[in-house]
Write a protein that holds these residues in place. Sequence first.
Motif, PDB file in Angstrom:
ATOM      1  N   VAL A 221      15.097  41.550  21.494  1.00 12.49           N
ATOM      2  CA  VAL A 221      16.480  41.921  21.807  1.00 12.49           C
ATOM      3  C   VAL A 221      16.474  43.059  22.810  1.00 12.49           C
ATOM      4  O   VAL A 221      17.175  43.019  23.823  1.00 12.49           O
ATOM      5  N   SER A 222      15.624  44.053  22.578  1.00 12.79           N
ATOM      6  CA  SER A 222      15.549  45.173  23.534  1.00 12.79           C
ATOM      7  C   SER A 222      15.103  44.656  24.899  1.00 12.79           C
ATOM      8  O   SER A 222      15.505  45.183  25.922  1.00 12.79           O
ATOM      9  N   GLY A 223      14.265  43.623  24.904  1.00 14.45           N
ATOM     10  CA  GLY A 223      13.812  43.031  26.162  1.00 14.45           C
ATOM     11  C   GLY A 223      14.885  42.177  26.834  1.00 14.45           C
ATOM     12  O   GLY A 223      14.688  41.689  27.939  1.00 14.45           O
ATOM     13  N   GLY A 224      16.022  41.983  26.143  1.00 13.56           N
ATOM     14  CA  GLY A 224      17.138  41.243  26.747  1.00 13.56           C
ATOM     15  C   GLY A 224      16.991  39.726  26.669  1.00 13.56           C
ATOM     16  O   GLY A 224      17.791  38.999  27.232  1.00 13.56           O
ATOM     17  N   GLN A 225      15.951  39.230  25.970  1.00  9.00           N
ATOM     18  CA  GLN A 225      15.745  37.779  25.957  1.00  9.00           C
ATOM     19  C   GLN A 225      16.624  37.066  24.948  1.00  9.00           C
ATOM     20  O   GLN A 225      16.908  35.887  25.089  1.00  9.00           O
ATOM     21  N   ILE A 226      16.989  37.765  23.877  1.00 14.71           N
ATOM     22  CA  ILE A 226      17.937  37.195  22.919  1.00 14.71           C
ATOM     23  C   ILE A 226      18.954  38.282  22.571  1.00 14.71           C
ATOM     24  O   ILE A 226      18.725  39.457  22.844  1.00 14.71           O
ATOM     25  N   THR A 227      20.055  37.888  21.950  1.00 15.29           N
ATOM     26  CA  THR A 227      21.081  38.884  21.658  1.00 15.29           C
ATOM     27  C   THR A 227      20.891  39.443  20.244  1.00 15.29           C
ATOM     28  O   THR A 227      20.196  38.840  19.415  1.00 15.29           O
ATOM     29  N   ALA A 228      21.546  40.573  19.993  1.00 12.16           N
ATOM     30  CA  ALA A 228      21.436  41.230  18.685  1.00 12.16           C
ATOM     31  C   ALA A 228      21.989  40.341  17.574  1.00 12.16           C
ATOM     32  O   ALA A 228      21.528  40.380  16.437  1.00 12.16           O
ATOM     33  N   GLU A 229      22.975  39.503  17.908  1.00 11.54           N
ATOM     34  CA  GLU A 229      23.545  38.614  16.888  1.00 11.54           C
ATOM     35  C   GLU A 229      22.574  37.480  16.567  1.00 11.54           C
ATOM     36  O   GLU A 229      22.589  36.926  15.466  1.00 11.54           O
ATOM     37  N   GLU A 230      21.775  37.105  17.559  1.00 10.38           N
ATOM     38  CA  GLU A 230      20.857  35.976  17.355  1.00 10.38           C
ATOM     39  C   GLU A 230      19.648  36.358  16.513  1.00 10.38           C
ATOM     40  O   GLU A 230      19.098  35.517  15.795  1.00 10.38           O
ATOM     41  N   ALA A 231      19.235  37.633  16.602  1.00  6.78           N
ATOM     42  CA  ALA A 231      17.975  38.034  15.960  1.00  6.78           C
ATOM     43  C   ALA A 231      17.921  37.723  14.457  1.00  6.78           C
ATOM     44  O   ALA A 231      16.969  37.079  14.000  1.00  6.78           O
ATOM     45  N   PRO A 232      18.943  38.160  13.657  1.00  9.62           N
ATOM     46  CA  PRO A 232      18.823  37.875  12.218  1.00  9.62           C
ATOM     47  C   PRO A 232      18.838  36.381  11.914  1.00  9.62           C
ATOM     48  O   PRO A 232      18.178  35.930  10.967  1.00  9.62           O
ATOM     49  N   ILE A 233      19.561  35.615  12.716  1.00 10.41           N
ATOM     50  CA  ILE A 233      19.617  34.159  12.470  1.00 10.41           C
ATOM     51  C   ILE A 233      18.248  33.527  12.747  1.00 10.41           C
ATOM     52  O   ILE A 233      17.807  32.621  12.042  1.00 10.41           O
ATOM     53  N   LEU A 234      17.575  34.032  13.785  1.00 12.91           N
ATOM     54  CA  LEU A 234      16.244  33.505  14.090  1.00 12.91           C
ATOM     55  C   LEU A 234      15.243  33.886  12.994  1.00 12.91           C
ATOM     56  O   LEU A 234      14.429  33.068  12.578  1.00 12.91           O
ATOM     57  N   VAL A 235      15.330  35.126  12.519  1.00 16.67           N
ATOM     58  CA  VAL A 235      14.421  35.537  11.442  1.00 16.67           C
ATOM     59  C   VAL A 235      14.705  34.686  10.198  1.00 16.67           C
ATOM     60  O   VAL A 235      13.788  34.231   9.506  1.00 16.67           O
ATOM     61  N   ARG A 236      15.983  34.430   9.948  1.00 13.31           N
ATOM     62  CA  ARG A 236      16.335  33.611   8.791  1.00 13.31           C
ATOM     63  C   ARG A 236      15.748  32.205   8.924  1.00 13.31           C
ATOM     64  O   ARG A 236      15.372  31.593   7.924  1.00 13.31           O
ATOM     65  N   SER A 237      15.650  31.712  10.159  1.00 14.51           N
ATOM     66  CA  SER A 237      15.094  30.366  10.323  1.00 14.51           C
ATOM     67  C   SER A 237      13.618  30.333   9.912  1.00 14.51           C
ATOM     68  O   SER A 237      13.125  29.306   9.447  1.00 14.51           O
ATOM     69  N   PHE A 238      12.922  31.460  10.061  1.00 12.68           N
ATOM     70  CA  PHE A 238      11.535  31.495   9.572  1.00 12.68           C
ATOM     71  C   PHE A 238      11.542  31.303   8.055  1.00 12.68           C
ATOM     72  O   PHE A 238      10.735  30.556   7.499  1.00 12.68           O
ATOM     73  N   LEU A 239      12.462  32.033   7.417  1.00 19.44           N
ATOM     74  CA  LEU A 239      12.467  32.042   5.945  1.00 19.44           C
ATOM     75  C   LEU A 239      12.972  30.722   5.377  1.00 19.44           C
ATOM     76  O   LEU A 239      12.491  30.266   4.332  1.00 19.44           O
ATOM     77  N   SER A 240      13.943  30.106   6.064  1.00 20.74           N
ATOM     78  CA  SER A 240      14.462  28.854   5.507  1.00 20.74           C
ATOM     79  C   SER A 240      13.491  27.704   5.755  1.00 20.74           C
ATOM     80  O   SER A 240      13.304  26.852   4.902  1.00 20.74           O
ATOM     81  N   ALA A 241      12.851  27.699   6.938  1.00 28.52           N
ATOM     82  CA  ALA A 241      12.017  26.542   7.304  1.00 28.52           C
ATOM     83  C   ALA A 241      10.556  26.704   6.932  1.00 28.52           C
ATOM     84  O   ALA A 241       9.820  25.730   6.889  1.00 28.52           O
ATOM     85  N   GLY A 242      10.134  27.955   6.668  1.00 30.88           N
ATOM     86  CA  GLY A 242       8.699  28.193   6.568  1.00 30.88           C
ATOM     87  C   GLY A 242       8.122  28.317   5.176  1.00 30.88           C
ATOM     88  O   GLY A 242       6.902  28.379   5.024  1.00 30.88           O
ATOM     89  N   VAL A 243       8.972  28.335   4.150  1.00 26.43           N
ATOM     90  CA  VAL A 243       8.457  28.618   2.812  1.00 26.43           C
ATOM     91  C   VAL A 243       8.204  27.327   2.019  1.00 26.43           C
ATOM     92  O   VAL A 243       7.061  27.021   1.678  1.00 26.43           O
TER      93      VAL A 243
END
Lengths: 402, 107
Positions: A221-243
């Motif tokens: 997000v600090s690098g400007g590649q994704i937005t602050a709103e997107e970050a938690p949703i992307l992290v959540r995708s690790f948890l929903s899809a990866g366990v």
Amino acid sequence: MAQDAAPPRGAPASDIDPFSPQHILNPYAWHHEMRELGALVWLTKYRCFFAPRYAEAFQIIADYQSFSSAAGVGHTNFNKEKPWRQPSMLLEADPPDHTPRRAIVGRILSAPNLRVFRSGFEVEANRLIDRLLQQRDVDAVPEVAQAYVLKVFPDAVGIADGDRMNLLKYGTMVFNAFGPQNDIFDESVRDLGEVGPWIMERCQHRNLEPGKLGDQVYQAVSGGQITAEEAPILVRSFLSAGVDTTIDAVGNALWSFATNPAEWAKVKANQGIVKQAFEEVLRYESPFQTFFRTTTKDVELAGVKIPGNEKVMLNIGSANRDPRKWERPDVFDVSRDVRGHVGLGYGIHACIGQMISRLENEVLLTELARRKVDFEVTGPTEYKVHNTLRGFTKLPMRFKQG
Amino acid sequence: MPKVTFVAHDGSKTSVDEPDGVSVMQAAQNAGIGGIVAECGGSMMCATCHVYVAEPWLSKLPAMTATESEMLTMTVSERRGTSRLSCQIVLGAALDGITVELPEKQI
Ligand code: HEM
Ligand code: FES
């Protein structure tokens, strides 16, 4: 099997319910039946097409321009019905939206970026094996697969310890939602309780351990590649899809080896083949079996004209056992050339967590093999009744020093 | 069938012919070329199929995707202007005769 005299959609029709408990528990029989029926089958109950063979499944996954993910990779068509939650930013997005997210998250979950975790996974695997050799008789679902994955994976993401069983409830529901809204789905929603808000809270930057994978998403997000709103949703995708997926893979691997001891003997004799052997597990007992695409326009597939905005169902468990592609598909053979299996998908949506789930499984299997541990199934097993995942709920096993 | 030549880090060369549609990474695996590891099997998730592609071939390759470019930031051997992921180079008539150089290390 009601087969219409004149196929209504140019494809043979079937009234089978792939999401009935009876078929979920015995997938390979109905996969066979569907593959024999046709390259493309019309499922009357769900009013969608199904591509049960390898060639067409591969063609569909590869052709993301004709077969979209943005209308949902479940049975629900987001072009016609409101999604039950905000669609996944990776799994349920098409280019161009998908592209930058995939690039950035792909780098974070790439093999080189994960190498730092190997030694920690080895420590946990060995702790677990010590425990198993003492206990001897265990249910390998909670005591091996869940215990190991719920320790190493959320640690790598940087999630605080405690209440990690919530991750299972969440994952179970997310993957059930890719099927129809049947009793199985309803039950997983009932079980969910307050897990939704709990998981979103865990995905906030302040709750993620610095330097770990979740934090790295926020650094983008600090690098400007994704937005602050997107970050938690992307992290959540690790948890929903990866366990759940990885837990099922561990259980399926243990079962496949326990019931094919000659194959385990090969791995014990040569740990260099662990990687390939795990790929064979993913082919033979694919943990994530069923998902959908939606046509973006009229598409011709296997001689059938599929209109635009239609759901097409895939079953990678069926593709991975198609005798048109695989010799002796129902045989678990760690020596086979397993390249081309679609257990982790293919193309732009190929599993983005593939390198971490491989690492988790490879480390566990390598340590078991290195320490010459043998294991056998000691009692009746139970498969989960789940719309899209294949794995065990009960797997009684005995571990001993070989 | 397009021909592809691999130049190992020690300078030794191996050439193979493969049908159209096969990637340079797959060609290396089919020929048992050790200098390409390809841990992810072509999903752009490992950067262990890194190669250097000199002209005239480099400019014949399709443009790099964002994911390939990100993944090339993770290579073990230095990334150069000629770096590509061999799993993303698909053989066809236009690339018949392509030569790729293997980096010192992939892991
Ligand atoms: C052995 C365990 C796993 C299996 C069998 C598996 C299976 C799959 C499959 C088949 C797909 C493709 C779905 C499609 O084409 O629509 C996929 C995509 C995905 N997986 Fe996995 N997965 C596993 C582990 C993981 C892990 C550990 C993570 C997270 C770190 C993860 C996150 C994802 C995400 C985010 C996608 C969507 C990628 C995209 O659309 O670009 N998976 N997975
Ligand atoms: S094979 Fe993994 S990035 Fe090319």
